[in-house]
Scaffold this motif. Structure first.
Motif, PDB file in Angstrom:
ATOM      1  N   THR A 186      39.933  37.149  45.179  1.00 17.76           N
ATOM      2  CA  THR A 186      38.914  37.072  44.970  1.00 17.76           C
ATOM      3  C   THR A 186      38.893  38.671  44.781  1.00 17.76           C
ATOM      4  O   THR A 186      37.194  39.397  44.630  1.00 17.76           O
ATOM      5  CB  THR A 186      37.772  36.896  45.449  1.00 17.76           C
ATOM      6  OG1 THR A 186      37.563  37.087  46.971  1.00 17.76           O
ATOM      7  CG2 THR A 186      38.054  34.729  44.747  1.00 17.76           C
ATOM      8  N   THR A 187      39.299  39.864  45.926  1.00 16.02           N
ATOM      9  CA  THR A 187      39.624  40.987  45.544  1.00 16.02           C
ATOM     10  C   THR A 187      41.308  42.095  45.507  1.00 16.02           C
ATOM     11  O   THR A 187      42.468  41.038  45.135  1.00 16.02           O
ATOM     12  CB  THR A 187      39.249  41.355  46.939  1.00 16.02           C
ATOM     13  OG1 THR A 187      40.258  41.068  48.221  1.00 16.02           O
ATOM     14  CG2 THR A 187      37.773  41.009  47.508  1.00 16.02           C
ATOM     15  N   ARG A 211      43.825  31.655  44.383  1.00 17.13           N
ATOM     16  CA  ARG A 211      42.750  32.960  44.130  1.00 17.13           C
ATOM     17  C   ARG A 211      42.572  34.411  44.642  1.00 17.13           C
ATOM     18  O   ARG A 211      42.011  34.164  45.035  1.00 17.13           O
ATOM     19  CB  ARG A 211      42.693  32.604  42.557  1.00 17.13           C
ATOM     20  CG  ARG A 211      41.462  32.569  42.616  1.00 17.13           C
ATOM     21  CD  ARG A 211      40.150  32.763  41.285  1.00 17.13           C
ATOM     22  NE  ARG A 211      38.990  32.506  41.469  1.00 17.13           N
ATOM     23  CZ  ARG A 211      37.975  33.398  41.587  1.00 17.13           C
ATOM     24  NH1 ARG A 211      38.862  34.282  41.428  1.00 17.13           N
ATOM     25  NH2 ARG A 211      36.663  33.117  41.685  1.00 17.13           N
ATOM     26  N   GLU A 236      40.047  32.649  47.771  1.00 14.02           N
ATOM     27  CA  GLU A 236      39.845  31.023  47.442  1.00 14.02           C
ATOM     28  C   GLU A 236      41.125  30.395  47.286  1.00 14.02           C
ATOM     29  O   GLU A 236      42.251  30.740  46.481  1.00 14.02           O
ATOM     30  CB  GLU A 236      38.597  30.954  46.279  1.00 14.02           C
ATOM     31  CG  GLU A 236      37.759  31.381  46.978  1.00 14.02           C
ATOM     32  CD  GLU A 236      36.304  31.789  45.483  1.00 14.02           C
ATOM     33  OE1 GLU A 236      36.714  31.503  44.412  1.00 14.02           O
ATOM     34  OE2 GLU A 236      35.107  32.432  45.854  1.00 14.02           O
ATOM     35  N   LYS A 277      37.232  29.834  51.490  1.00 15.42           N
ATOM     36  CA  LYS A 277      37.697  31.432  51.111  1.00 15.42           C
ATOM     37  C   LYS A 277      38.455  31.323  53.194  1.00 15.42           C
ATOM     38  O   LYS A 277      37.155  31.537  53.786  1.00 15.42           O
ATOM     39  CB  LYS A 277      36.159  31.292  50.982  1.00 15.42           C
ATOM     40  CG  LYS A 277      36.366  33.437  50.373  1.00 15.42           C
ATOM     41  CD  LYS A 277      34.979  33.052  49.805  1.00 15.42           C
ATOM     42  CE  LYS A 277      34.798  35.314  49.373  1.00 15.42           C
ATOM     43  NZ  LYS A 277      34.029  35.680  48.935  1.00 15.42           N
TER      44      LYS A 277
END
Length: 196
Positions: free
Chosen positions: A93-94, A91, A105, A114
């Motif tokens: 993360t930003t 997914r 991640e 990450k």
């Protein structure tokens, strides 16, 4: 298989990745390349793999599908699980589209990784990297429209003591992982676009 080797194999299958733009060349020359020693490494807006890394691999494939379909699959990280289930969960993360500084991640072989995007050229290339258990990975992907489809090429480097500990084994794992990644991208893009 020891834990370190399993880790590296998982990373290879998942491909730590960065993407680069290809120079114009015959499609056959880019397909299934490994250890591009003595060759010019690919680049994406100036980002390349680590030229001094002990493990460097390249794989390419001709995808008979629209460039937009291929690009969407490649950059839609939140939906990678639909065609590469081994790296889930994955997914962003930003928010927003992939751009320099974007992070995501993912979990190849149940490891938490990450990655940070270094550069992106829409519909042409991406590059990202991640440190994982002592390995610094840089991964490039390039997408070049060619007669009959899109030439998708990926190149990746691994540096650090764990990569140096078993260069032949790590090279083999990374070679297999990159070939698997581009073949799955090909199969998925061609199936979804009805071009297989």
């Amino acid at each position: 298989m020891n834990a370190g080797r399993k880790l590296l194999k998982g990373i290879g299958v998942a491909a730590l990745g960065t993407t680069v733009t290809l120079a114009v060349r015959p499609v056959a020359a880019a397909a299934d390349e490994a250890r591009p020693s003595g060759r010019t490494h690919q680049g994406c807006r100036g980002v390349t793999v680590d030229n001094d890394a002990p493990v460097i691999s390249r794989a390419g494939v001709l995808i008979k599908a629209p460039l937009t379909t291929v690009w969407r699959l490649h950059t839609d990280i939140d939906h990678w699980a639909s065609w590469i289930p081994e790296i889930t969960p994955a997914r962003k993360t930003t928010p927003g589209p992939l751009r320099p500084g974007s992070s995501f991640e993912w979990s190849p072989q149940n490891m938490k990784v990450k990655s940070t995007v270094k550069t992106v050229k829409p519909l042409r290339c991406t590059a990202w990297g991640a440190p994982v258990n002592g390995i610094t990975g840089v991964h490039l992907f390039t997408f070049e429209p060619v007669k009959g489809g899109v030439l998708a090429t990926t190149e990746e480097s691994w540096a650090g003591p764990p990569a140096e500990a078993d260069i032949p084994g790590n090279q083999s794992s990374l070679d297999a992982g990159l070939k698997d990644w581009v073949r799955r991208l090909k199969d998925t893009a061609e199936t979804r676009s009805g071009c297989h």
